[in-house]
Design a protein around this motif. Structure first.
Motif, PDB file in Angstrom:
ATOM      1  N   GLY A  49      44.380  31.523  37.362  1.00 37.00           N
ATOM      2  CA  GLY A  49      44.597  32.590  36.390  1.00 37.00           C
ATOM      3  C   GLY A  49      43.697  33.763  36.683  1.00 37.00           C
ATOM      4  N   CYS A  50      42.452  33.676  36.221  1.00 38.33           N
ATOM      5  CA  CYS A  50      41.542  34.825  36.310  1.00 38.33           C
ATOM      6  C   CYS A  50      40.858  34.966  37.662  1.00 38.33           C
ATOM      7  CB  CYS A  50      40.484  34.686  35.227  1.00 38.33           C
ATOM      8  SG  CYS A  50      39.391  33.256  35.485  1.00 38.33           S
ATOM      9  N   GLU A  51      40.690  33.842  38.367  1.00 39.01           N
ATOM     10  CA  GLU A  51      39.916  33.814  39.632  1.00 39.01           C
ATOM     11  C   GLU A  51      38.472  34.290  39.450  1.00 39.01           C
ATOM     12  OE1 GLU A  51      41.935  34.013  43.633  1.00 39.01           O
ATOM     13  OE2 GLU A  51      43.039  35.550  42.528  1.00 39.01           O
ATOM     14  N   GLY A  53      36.348  32.369  37.122  1.00 39.25           N
ATOM     15  CA  GLY A  53      35.608  31.318  36.424  1.00 39.25           C
ATOM     16  C   GLY A  53      35.697  31.394  34.914  1.00 39.25           C
ATOM     17  N   VAL A  54      36.602  32.196  34.391  1.00 35.47           N
ATOM     18  CA  VAL A  54      36.646  32.400  32.940  1.00 35.47           C
ATOM     19  C   VAL A  54      37.686  31.515  32.249  1.00 35.47           C
ATOM     20  CG1 VAL A  54      37.100  34.111  31.117  1.00 35.47           C
ATOM     21  CG2 VAL A  54      35.861  34.780  33.184  1.00 35.47           C
ATOM     22  N   CYS A  55      38.872  31.401  32.836  1.00 39.36           N
ATOM     23  CA  CYS A  55      39.991  30.804  32.087  1.00 39.36           C
ATOM     24  C   CYS A  55      40.086  29.285  32.193  1.00 39.36           C
ATOM     25  CB  CYS A  55      41.305  31.433  32.527  1.00 39.36           C
ATOM     26  SG  CYS A  55      41.863  30.915  34.175  1.00 39.36           S
ATOM     27  N   GLY A  56      39.559  28.696  33.233  1.00 38.97           N
ATOM     28  CA  GLY A  56      39.589  27.236  33.363  1.00 38.97           C
ATOM     29  C   GLY A  56      40.889  26.664  33.901  1.00 38.97           C
ATOM     30  N   CYS A  58      42.056  26.583  36.764  1.00 41.39           N
ATOM     31  CA  CYS A  58      41.923  26.004  38.108  1.00 41.39           C
ATOM     32  C   CYS A  58      41.011  24.779  38.139  1.00 41.39           C
ATOM     33  CB  CYS A  58      41.355  27.061  39.039  1.00 41.39           C
ATOM     34  SG  CYS A  58      39.658  27.485  38.583  1.00 41.39           S
ATOM     35  N   CYS A  70      38.142  28.024  41.590  1.00 49.93           N
ATOM     36  CA  CYS A  70      38.114  29.422  42.042  1.00 49.93           C
ATOM     37  C   CYS A  70      36.690  29.920  42.254  1.00 49.93           C
ATOM     38  CB  CYS A  70      38.849  30.334  41.057  1.00 49.93           C
ATOM     39  SG  CYS A  70      37.925  30.640  39.531  1.00 49.93           S
TER      40      CYS A  70
HETATM   41  S1  FES Z   1      41.312  30.769  37.793  1.00 55.07           S
HETATM   42 FE1  FES Z   1      40.343  31.172  35.883  1.00 55.07          FE
HETATM   43  S2  FES Z   1      38.584  29.918  35.984  1.00 55.07           S
HETATM   44 FE2  FES Z   1      39.459  29.722  37.932  1.00 55.07          FE
END
Ligand code: FES
Ligand code: FES
Length: 169
Positions: A49-51, A53-56, A58, A70
């Motif tokens: 998602g965010c790449e 480390g925010v959305c989780g 991955c 990510c």
């Molecule tokens: S893609 Fe969002 S935390 Fe890794």
């Protein structure tokens, strides 16, 4: 011996075990583990998602701990043991209790957050097999879901915890 091209020189060979299967793969040092899993190993269940480390989305389990893939370079996963969402189902295709919980309790809508959510839940339930709803909320608070309002997700993890306790009794 033939000269290596500039492209080949930039690649590093890593070996990693994913869902109990051993892989050896050549990666660029800058390649993220999430991309190694998705693009090189074709394990696209791990979502990006965010790449940042925010959305989780991955989240995977690396050497026994939940990790945002990510935020890890593929080369850092050399020799690591990794579990992804693809590894949750049993040998005969039976659902893992966490998967069953999401199914039974309508823990997803679009499903984008679901793989990361399930990997976080699996790791959490190993640490805390009999959590309160508050503890479940706390455990999944680092995984962002845009669709569900979390009610169904908390129900799903609670369902899975009960199911897992019953299976080990
Ligand atoms: S893609 Fe969002 S935390 Fe890794
Ligand atoms: S189900 Fe859509 S983001 Fe969680």
């Amino acid at each position: 011996m033939t000269e290596k091209t500039a492209e080949q020189k930039r690649l590093e060979t890593i070996s990693l075990k994913v869902n109990n299967k051993q892989y050896t793969v050549d990666v660029e040092p800058r390649m993220l583990l999430s991309d190694v899993l998705r693009d090189e190993l074709r394990l696209t269940g791990t979502h990006v998602g965010c790449e940042h480390g925010v959305c989780g989305a991955c989240t995977i389990i690396m050497d026994g701990r939940p990790v945002r893939s990510c935020l890890v370079f593929g080369v850092q996963a050399n020799e690591a043991e990794i579990a992804t969402v693809e590894g949750l189902e049993g040998e005969n295709g039976e659902l893992h209790p966490v998967q069953q919980g999401f199914w039974e309790k309508h823990g997803l809508q679009c499903g984008f957050c679901t793989p990361g959510m399930m990997m976080t839940a699996c790791s959490f339930l190993e640490q805390n097999p009999d959590p309160t709803r508050e503890e479940i909320r706390e455990a999944i608070s680092g995984n962002l879901c845009r669709c569900t309002g979390y009610q169904g997700i908390v129900d799903a993890v609670e369902f899975a915890a009960k199911e897992m306790r019953e299976r080990t009794e």
